[in-house]
Design an enzyme around this catalytic site. Structure first.
Site, PDB file in Angstrom:
ATOM      1  N   ARG A 143      25.143   0.631  23.060  1.00 21.82           N
ATOM      2  CA  ARG A 143      25.333   0.577  24.524  1.00 21.82           C
ATOM      3  C   ARG A 143      24.524  -0.560  25.118  1.00 21.82           C
ATOM      4  O   ARG A 143      25.014  -1.358  25.896  1.00 21.82           O
ATOM      5  CB  ARG A 143      24.846   1.897  25.151  1.00 21.82           C
ATOM      6  CG  ARG A 143      25.880   2.963  25.047  1.00 21.82           C
ATOM      7  CD  ARG A 143      25.769   3.933  26.225  1.00 21.82           C
ATOM      8  NE  ARG A 143      26.627   5.082  25.915  1.00 21.82           N
ATOM      9  CZ  ARG A 143      26.196   6.314  25.776  1.00 21.82           C
ATOM     10  NH1 ARG A 143      24.936   6.605  25.976  1.00 21.82           N
ATOM     11  NH2 ARG A 143      27.038   7.282  25.468  1.00 21.82           N
ATOM     12  N   GLU A 148      17.098  -3.380   6.938  1.00 22.05           N
ATOM     13  CA  GLU A 148      15.970  -4.133   7.496  1.00 22.05           C
ATOM     14  C   GLU A 148      14.684  -3.693   6.803  1.00 22.05           C
ATOM     15  O   GLU A 148      14.394  -2.501   6.739  1.00 22.05           O
ATOM     16  CB  GLU A 148      15.856  -3.871   8.997  1.00 22.05           C
ATOM     17  CG  GLU A 148      14.707  -4.647   9.636  1.00 22.05           C
ATOM     18  CD  GLU A 148      14.513  -4.290  11.105  1.00 22.05           C
ATOM     19  OE1 GLU A 148      14.909  -5.080  11.951  1.00 22.05           O
ATOM     20  OE2 GLU A 148      13.975  -3.194  11.373  1.00 22.05           O
ATOM     21  N   ALA A 194       2.309  -0.130  16.389  1.00 24.18           N
ATOM     22  CA  ALA A 194       3.758  -0.022  16.616  1.00 24.18           C
ATOM     23  C   ALA A 194       4.196   1.434  16.742  1.00 24.18           C
ATOM     24  O   ALA A 194       5.024   1.779  17.595  1.00 24.18           O
ATOM     25  CB  ALA A 194       4.512  -0.711  15.482  1.00 24.18           C
ATOM     26  N   GLU A 219       2.976   2.774  20.109  1.00 25.94           N
ATOM     27  CA  GLU A 219       3.739   2.194  21.220  1.00 25.94           C
ATOM     28  C   GLU A 219       5.144   2.788  21.272  1.00 25.94           C
ATOM     29  O   GLU A 219       5.678   3.079  22.336  1.00 25.94           O
ATOM     30  CB  GLU A 219       3.808   0.672  21.048  1.00 25.94           C
ATOM     31  CG  GLU A 219       4.264  -0.057  22.283  1.00 25.94           C
ATOM     32  CD  GLU A 219       5.686  -0.587  22.181  1.00 25.94           C
ATOM     33  OE1 GLU A 219       6.095  -1.323  23.060  1.00 25.94           O
ATOM     34  OE2 GLU A 219       6.394  -0.241  21.213  1.00 25.94           O
ATOM     35  N   SER A 226       5.503  -7.562  23.954  1.00 26.70           N
ATOM     36  CA  SER A 226       4.968  -6.194  23.987  1.00 26.70           C
ATOM     37  C   SER A 226       3.631  -6.089  23.230  1.00 26.70           C
ATOM     38  O   SER A 226       2.867  -5.163  23.437  1.00 26.70           O
ATOM     39  CB  SER A 226       5.972  -5.241  23.332  1.00 26.70           C
ATOM     40  OG  SER A 226       6.218  -5.634  21.993  1.00 26.70           O
ATOM     41  N   LYS A 233      18.555   5.214  10.561  1.00 30.15           N
ATOM     42  CA  LYS A 233      18.443   5.283  12.023  1.00 30.15           C
ATOM     43  C   LYS A 233      19.190   6.497  12.546  1.00 30.15           C
ATOM     44  O   LYS A 233      20.282   6.816  12.084  1.00 30.15           O
ATOM     45  CB  LYS A 233      19.046   3.999  12.612  1.00 30.15           C
ATOM     46  CG  LYS A 233      18.563   3.633  13.987  1.00 30.15           C
ATOM     47  CD  LYS A 233      19.167   2.275  14.373  1.00 30.15           C
ATOM     48  CE  LYS A 233      18.649   1.789  15.700  1.00 30.15           C
ATOM     49  NZ  LYS A 233      17.266   1.353  15.652  1.00 30.15           N
ATOM     50  N   GLU A 237       0.835  -1.199   0.000  1.00 31.49           N
ATOM     51  CA  GLU A 237       0.000   0.000   0.000  1.00 31.49           C
ATOM     52  C   GLU A 237       0.880   1.263   0.000  1.00 31.49           C
ATOM     53  O   GLU A 237       0.619   2.224  -0.711  1.00 31.49           O
ATOM     54  CB  GLU A 237      -0.910  -0.044   1.240  1.00 31.49           C
ATOM     55  CG  GLU A 237      -1.670   1.213   1.561  1.00 31.49           C
ATOM     56  CD  GLU A 237      -2.764   1.508   0.551  1.00 31.49           C
ATOM     57  OE1 GLU A 237      -3.225   0.595  -0.145  1.00 31.49           O
ATOM     58  OE2 GLU A 237      -3.147   2.695   0.460  1.00 31.49           O
ATOM     59  N   HIS A 272       9.939  -9.175   9.530  1.00 30.75           N
ATOM     60  CA  HIS A 272      11.176  -8.462   9.185  1.00 30.75           C
ATOM     61  C   HIS A 272      12.061  -9.293   8.261  1.00 30.75           C
ATOM     62  O   HIS A 272      12.233 -10.496   8.482  1.00 30.75           O
ATOM     63  CB  HIS A 272      11.993  -8.153  10.441  1.00 30.75           C
ATOM     64  CG  HIS A 272      11.335  -7.177  11.372  1.00 30.75           C
ATOM     65  ND1 HIS A 272      11.967  -6.643  12.464  1.00 30.75           N
ATOM     66  CD2 HIS A 272      10.095  -6.627  11.355  1.00 30.75           C
ATOM     67  CE1 HIS A 272      11.143  -5.820  13.091  1.00 30.75           C
ATOM     68  NE2 HIS A 272       9.989  -5.804  12.442  1.00 30.75           N
TER      69      HIS A 272
HETATM   70  P1  0O2 Z   1      13.811   2.191  15.837  1.00 25.81           P
HETATM   71  O1  0O2 Z   1      13.533   3.483  16.518  1.00 25.81           O
HETATM   72  O2  0O2 Z   1      12.690   1.744  14.981  1.00 25.81           O
HETATM   73  O3  0O2 Z   1      15.114   2.208  15.117  1.00 25.81           O
HETATM   74  P2  0O2 Z   1      15.957  -5.090  19.985  1.00 25.81           P
HETATM   75  O4  0O2 Z   1      17.162  -5.613  20.619  1.00 25.81           O
HETATM   76  O5  0O2 Z   1      14.739  -5.948  20.170  1.00 25.81           O
HETATM   77  O6  0O2 Z   1      15.664  -3.649  20.281  1.00 25.81           O
HETATM   78  P3  0O2 Z   1      16.828  -6.028  17.384  1.00 25.81           P
HETATM   79  O7  0O2 Z   1      17.500  -7.171  18.048  1.00 25.81           O
HETATM   80  O8  0O2 Z   1      17.629  -5.239  16.405  1.00 25.81           O
HETATM   81  O9  0O2 Z   1      16.221  -4.995  18.442  1.00 25.81           O
HETATM   82  O10 0O2 Z   1      15.652  -6.611  16.571  1.00 25.81           O
HETATM   83  P4  0O2 Z   1      14.107  -6.417  16.654  1.00 25.81           P
HETATM   84  O11 0O2 Z   1      13.585  -6.796  17.984  1.00 25.81           O
HETATM   85  O12 0O2 Z   1      13.599  -7.164  15.478  1.00 25.81           O
HETATM   86  O13 0O2 Z   1      13.855  -4.846  16.472  1.00 25.81           O
HETATM   87  C1  0O2 Z   1      14.118  -4.202  15.271  1.00 25.81           C
HETATM   88  C2  0O2 Z   1      13.126  -3.079  15.089  1.00 25.81           C
HETATM   89  O14 0O2 Z   1      11.784  -3.617  15.081  1.00 25.81           O
HETATM   90  C3  0O2 Z   1      13.095  -2.062  16.203  1.00 25.81           C
HETATM   91  O15 0O2 Z   1      14.109  -1.113  16.051  1.00 25.81           O
HETATM   92  C4  0O2 Z   1      11.699  -1.471  16.008  1.00 25.81           C
HETATM   93  O16 0O2 Z   1      11.655  -0.606  14.883  1.00 25.81           O
HETATM   94  C5  0O2 Z   1      10.884  -2.699  15.691  1.00 25.81           C
HETATM   95  N1  0O2 Z   1      10.397  -3.297  16.941  1.00 25.81           N
HETATM   96  C6  0O2 Z   1      10.789  -4.446  17.516  1.00 25.81           C
HETATM   97  N2  0O2 Z   1      10.113  -4.680  18.634  1.00 25.81           N
HETATM   98  C7  0O2 Z   1       9.237  -3.659  18.804  1.00 25.81           C
HETATM   99  C8  0O2 Z   1       8.239  -3.341  19.802  1.00 25.81           C
HETATM  100  O17 0O2 Z   1       8.004  -4.059  20.762  1.00 25.81           O
HETATM  101  N3  0O2 Z   1       7.567  -2.157  19.609  1.00 25.81           N
HETATM  102  C9  0O2 Z   1       7.779  -1.342  18.542  1.00 25.81           C
HETATM  103  N4  0O2 Z   1       7.053  -0.224  18.453  1.00 25.81           N
HETATM  104  N5  0O2 Z   1       8.704  -1.613  17.609  1.00 25.81           N
HETATM  105  C10 0O2 Z   1       9.444  -2.768  17.736  1.00 25.81           C
HETATM  106  P5  0O2 Z   1      14.558  -0.219  17.274  1.00 25.81           P
HETATM  107  O18 0O2 Z   1      16.034  -0.084  17.223  1.00 25.81           O
HETATM  108  O19 0O2 Z   1      13.996  -0.750  18.543  1.00 25.81           O
HETATM  109  O20 0O2 Z   1      13.874   1.170  17.059  1.00 25.81           O
END
Ligand code: 0O2
Length: 268
Positions: free
Chosen positions: A58, A140, A152, A155, A115, A48, A41, A121
């Site tokens: 960190r 990603e 999302a 949240e 959550s 980032k 869509e 992904h």
């Molecule tokens: P942003 O601001 O979007 O860049 P993690 O260790 O879980 O934080 P990881 O291991 O890289 O992250 O993988 P994951 O869990 O697949 O998360 C990748 C991205 O998916 C996140 O990037 C979010 O954009 C989204 N995401 C994952 N889990 C959640 C959630 O519970 N709520 C929301 N709203 N988004 C989520 P970042 O870096 O967290 O944030």
């Protein structure tokens, strides 16, 4: 510690985001031009924020030298779909591409996060050509429905506001909203065919109208017969008002025959 040139590091990621969003938008356009339903869509993209990268490094104890390998979402693309079924179709589109290699996947649809987060992904490898030569990097691609995206995004803002320490009441509210969005997606699935039919009819109508008006203009230019062209144009507006796609299609086909006859006559 040596100097970290963030702009130089992040520029290729910006280029990747811009190229991938353009390519996916071109795919959408191709579908539209061929009158084929597009599972995507809309497409969004972002690099980032540096603060987001530093926070993640960190939080996960990632040293700077391993940043590009370990942080997979420096370049982030989001594909928003209307229906759950479209997610699989959108993923298939990426799978078929030769310029994006899928490295791995995270399926938060079958494995919804605690959550309440739902999304699919794809971590891909993508090569950009920079002034310094080709650079292969990770990006990603998040694929989700509008309802999932609504949840999302909300949240994410709340987590930011409460510095990742959501009050219990807000967490409970978000959980209820997550359930409601899942229900919404399921309900939408039930009316999918009807919505797709309506969308399809609408795009057919747009194409017919465009085609008819083009033909009338060509007829006018070829014959220079303004009265005749106005008569056809009036008939078009009358049929258009009937809101009957079959009648419009019939008028279009008749006009095509007339136009062909006119062209043959002008050649002879
Ligand atoms: P942003 O601001 O979007 O860049 P993690 O260790 O879980 O934080 P990881 O291991 O890289 O992250 O993988 P994951 O869990 O697949 O998360 C990748 C991205 O998916 C996140 O990037 C979010 O954009 C989204 N995401 C994952 N889990 C959640 C959630 O519970 N709520 C929301 N709203 N988004 C989520 P970042 O870096 O967290 O944030």
């Amino acid at each position: 510690m040596e100097i970290q040139l963030w702009r130089e590091i992040l520029d290729p990621y910006g280029q990747a985001v811009s190229e991938i969003t353009t390519k996916l938008n071109n795919f959408r356009l191709e579908c539209k031009n061929h009158n084929i339903y597009c599972p995507m869509e809309s497409i969004q993209g972002r690099v980032k924020e540096v603060s987001g990268i530093i926070d993640k490094m960190r939080r996960k104890g990632i040293p700077f030298e391993r940043m590009e390998e370990e942080i997979e979402d420096i370049a982030g693309i989001r594909i928003i779909c209307q229906f759950i079924e479209d997610i699989e179709a959108a993923v298939e589109v990426i799978e078929k591409r030769t310029d994006m290699e899928i490295l791995h996947r995270k399926d938060y649809l079958t494995n919804q996060k605690k959550s309440g987060y739902r999304s699919y992904h794809l971590i891909i490898a993508y090569t950009v050509n920079t002034m310094k030569g080709p650079k292969r990097l990770q990006a990603e691609i998040q694929v989700r429905t509008m309802a999932m995206n609504f949840w999302a995004t909300s949240e994410h803002f709340l987590q930011y506001k409460y510095k990742n320490q959501l009050p219990e009441q807000i967490s409970a509210q978000l959980e209820r909203i997550a359930q409601a969005t899942t229900q919404l997606d399921e309900e939408m699935m039930k009316v999918r065919n009807e919505i797709m039919d309506a969308e399809n009819n609408n795009s057919i109508q747009c194409l017919l109208v465009k085609d008819i008006l083009n033909t009338i203009e060509n007829l006018y230019r070829l014959s220079n017969n303004e009265r005749e062209a106005i008569k056809i144009q009036d008939e078009f507006y009358r049929i258009y008002q009937l809101n009957d796609l079959n009648a419009l299609q019939h008028f279009h086909d008749q006009l095509d025959i007339l136009s062909e006859d006119n062209q043959t006559q002008s050649i002879n």
